[in-house]
Motif scaffolding. Structure first.
Motif, PDB file in Angstrom:
ATOM      1  N   SER A 252       0.909  -1.137  -0.072  1.00 56.94           N
ATOM      2  CA  SER A 252       0.202  -0.008   0.181  1.00 56.94           C
ATOM      3  C   SER A 252       0.805   1.201   0.016  1.00 56.94           C
ATOM      4  O   SER A 252       0.830   2.161  -0.746  1.00 56.94           O
ATOM      5  CB  SER A 252      -0.875  -0.187   0.978  1.00 56.94           C
ATOM      6  N   LYS A 281      -5.226  -2.140  -0.874  1.00 55.68           N
ATOM      7  CA  LYS A 281      -4.229  -2.821   0.269  1.00 55.68           C
ATOM      8  C   LYS A 281      -4.150  -2.070   1.441  1.00 55.68           C
ATOM      9  O   LYS A 281      -3.571  -2.314   2.311  1.00 55.68           O
ATOM     10  CB  LYS A 281      -3.084  -3.157  -0.289  1.00 55.68           C
ATOM     11  N   ALA A 282      -4.703  -0.775   1.455  1.00 55.97           N
ATOM     12  CA  ALA A 282      -4.564   0.053   2.656  1.00 55.97           C
ATOM     13  C   ALA A 282      -5.142  -0.360   4.003  1.00 55.97           C
ATOM     14  O   ALA A 282      -6.244  -0.936   4.083  1.00 55.97           O
ATOM     15  CB  ALA A 282      -5.179   1.366   2.538  1.00 55.97           C
TER      16      ALA A 282
END
Length: 585
Positions: A252, A281-282
């Protein structure tokens, strides 16, 4: 009586032969001798006289005749030498316990000192450990301690000593990484890039190399290249890192930073792709921020539909972070009652990005920078400094080259706005929340005598009262709703007769004094400014209106979507000059 022939000992013969083998003749009567010093082979030519030249004929098989006086002189010399060495030891000989300490004891004690923050004591103990035994590990530990003490040059010297003592390239990597980190910390980005490049070359040739470790070095390289302003190299390094890192958090972060580099370079399509991966993907704490940045990447690419959809997703999320709530308030509520100002994290993040884009734009020009400015309302950046300088020269009677004004610059940025004032100034103090902007101002502009990273209201607490002739706040008060505290701080540090110069985004409203715009900036009514100035006994010294053009706005439809204007709209900024007439507030 027959005498036995005198012979030399076998040890004497061996020593003589070794001397003959080690000496390499350079020219007649001169030899090249080799000695170790600081891990390097040092070369020195010495004259080798015939008196000391090796005579092979003198080497016989006889016994050596002992010379008692020679042995006596030798013993005296060795005794004196031993005393000299002991005197030179870096610790108190009167404390016999010091002589009995082992290397491991010194290392353990030094590590304990580091834990409690006593870095000077740790440095002394590591130096003692080096006396007991010199090796790369102790040099590296000593360098780490010196770095904590702020002794940067000494730390770098010991890292280099450690690198020289390591036997393989692979074992040099930790020291090279530490050197790169230290170079980056002190702003020597070009040297940091060289250090990390060297590490990547070494790790790339290593058969047992872990991908994740190499990926982290690429991230360090990218950050150093960003600091240097080489965004192309930074983008390439982040791209390499994205193929190597495996954890969601790193994936991320890498894609988020890669998106920013691509946006700076004007590659909006690449920026959108990278920021989509970052948002996917954070972690929860970064989700709203990455989606917000993705939405603005869509706006910059011209895709307003997807940009507005992205903002809708962000504003539907329930976030505990003030910067996320502030961005939502800017679009919907237009008030932020908790602070009546932008959160520090919101401002620093915005102007970190702005600083890098501004630096790239100054070198190469980029349409994307103009789009970025429009979306965030960063207007009046040229006309306000020029207007303020012109009026100051006329009202105060100063000219370029006079160099007598002491100036405080609130919201200094990367230093571009202060350039016109340097010929008028004796001393310039600057403060900004953006560490990237302050770093660029230090390295590139060189226009400030002193710079700080921080909030300028808090910064005035450390400044002397009545110490400045001029306080500037150019395009920076727009991140405050209630301006009373800023006015009080400025009044405090101004000398009597000093001038507070600033501009506001103009608000025409009979009902409210200030409001929060979609740009994240506050607009104020001139009526409010005059009222606060009167309350604090400021004199309205000068008031002038300037204009600029805005190409993006917020629709009146439900949802308040961003829309590009068919025709640019004129927007206004009020420029005020307030003069301090007396000491008390």
């Amino acid at each position: 009586m027959l005498r036995r022939p005198i012979k030399t000992s076998s040890k004497k013969n061996a020593k003589a032969r070794k001397h003959a083998e080690d000496a390499r003749e350079v020219d007649e009567g001169a030899y090249l001798l080799h000695s170790k010093g600081s891990g390097e082979v040092l070369h020195s030519e010495v004259e080798f006289s015939a008196e000391y030249a090796l005579d092979q004929d003198s080497i016989t098989d006889g016994y050596e005749v002992n010379n008692s006086m020679g042995w006596f002189n030798c013993e005296c010399f060795l005794s004196l030498l031993l005393v000299g060495v002991l005197v030179a030891l870096p610790f108190n000989l009167h404390n016999t316990k010091d002589l009995l300490q082992s290397r491991e004891t010194y290392l353990f004690q030094a590590a304990e000192m580091i834990k409690v923050g006593a870095c000077d004591d740790a440095v002394m103990l590591y130096e003692r450990a080096l006396v007991v035994q010199e090796n790369a590990f102790i040099h590296n530990q000593l360098a780490d301690a010196l770095s904590k003490c702020g002794r940067t040059n000494d730390a770098l010297d010991h890292y280099l000593s450690g690198i020289r003592l390591e036997e393989t390239h692979r074992r040099k990597v930790p020291s090279l990484v530490s050197m790169g980190d230290l170079y980056q910390k002190i702003g020597e980005y070009a040297l940091a890039v060289k250090s990390f490049d060297t590490v990547i070359l070494i790790l790339g040739d290593s058969k047992d190399q872990k991908q994740s470790e190499l990926g982290e070095i690429y991230i360090k390289l990218a950050k150093a290249a960003t600091g240097m302003g080489n965004y192309e190299q930074a983008l390439d390094a982040y791209l390499s890192a994205s193929k190597l890192v495996t954890s969601d958090a790193l994936i991320s972060e890498v894609n988020y930073r890669m998106g920013h580099c691509a946006a700076i370079l004007g590659r909006t399509d690449t920026a959108v792709i990278a920021l989509k991966k970052a948002a996917a993907k954070a972690p929860p704490s970064q989700k709203a921020l990455y989606l917000y940045e993705l939405a603005y990447a869509y706006f910059e690419s011209g895709d307003y539909d997807r940009g507005n959809d992205g903002l809708s997703r962000v504003f539907a999320m329930q976030s505990m972070y003030p910067e996320d709530r502030y961005a939502k308030a800017a679009f919907h509520d237009h008030v932020f009652p908790q602070l009546h100002r932008a959160p520090s994290q919101y401002v620093s993040t915005l102007f970190d990005v702005h600083a890098h884009r501004s630096m790239f734009y100054a070198k190469y020009g980029a349409k994307s920078f103009a789009d970025f400015q429009q979306l965030h309302g960063l207007l009046f950046d040229k006309i306000v400094p020029a207007t303020i300088k012109s009026i100051l020269q006329r009202k105060l009677g100063v000219s370029d080259g006079d160099h007598w004004l002491d100036i405080a610059d609130f919201g200094s940025g990367e230093g571009s706005a202060i350039a016109p004032f340097r010929p008028l100034a004796n001393y310039i103090f600057g403060v900004d929340l953006s560490s990237a902007a302050v770093d660029i101002a230090r390295r590139v502009s060189g226009l400030y005598d002193e710079l700080q990273v921080g909030d300028f209201v808090q910064a005035t607490e450390s400044l002397n009262e009545n110490s400045f002739d001029v306080v500037l706040a150019m395009n920076s008060l727009q991140y405050f709703g209630d301006l009373r505290q800023v006015f009080e701080s400025s009044y405090q540090i101004l000398r009597v007769g000093g001038v507070f110069c600033f501009n506001i985004d103009t608000l025409e409203s009979p009902d409210t004094s200030f409001t929060l715009k979609f740009t994240g900036r506050w607009a104020h009514t001139p009526r409010y400014i005059k009222q606060v100035a009167a309350d604090l006994r400021f004199e309205i010294y000068q008031h002038q209106v300037v204009s600029d053009f805005q190409h993006v706005g917020q629709s009146n439809a439900e949802g308040g979507y961003l829309v590009p204007f068919d025709q640019p709209q004129t927007v206004y900024s009020d420029v005020f000059f307030l003069r301090k007439l007396q000491d008390d507030v």
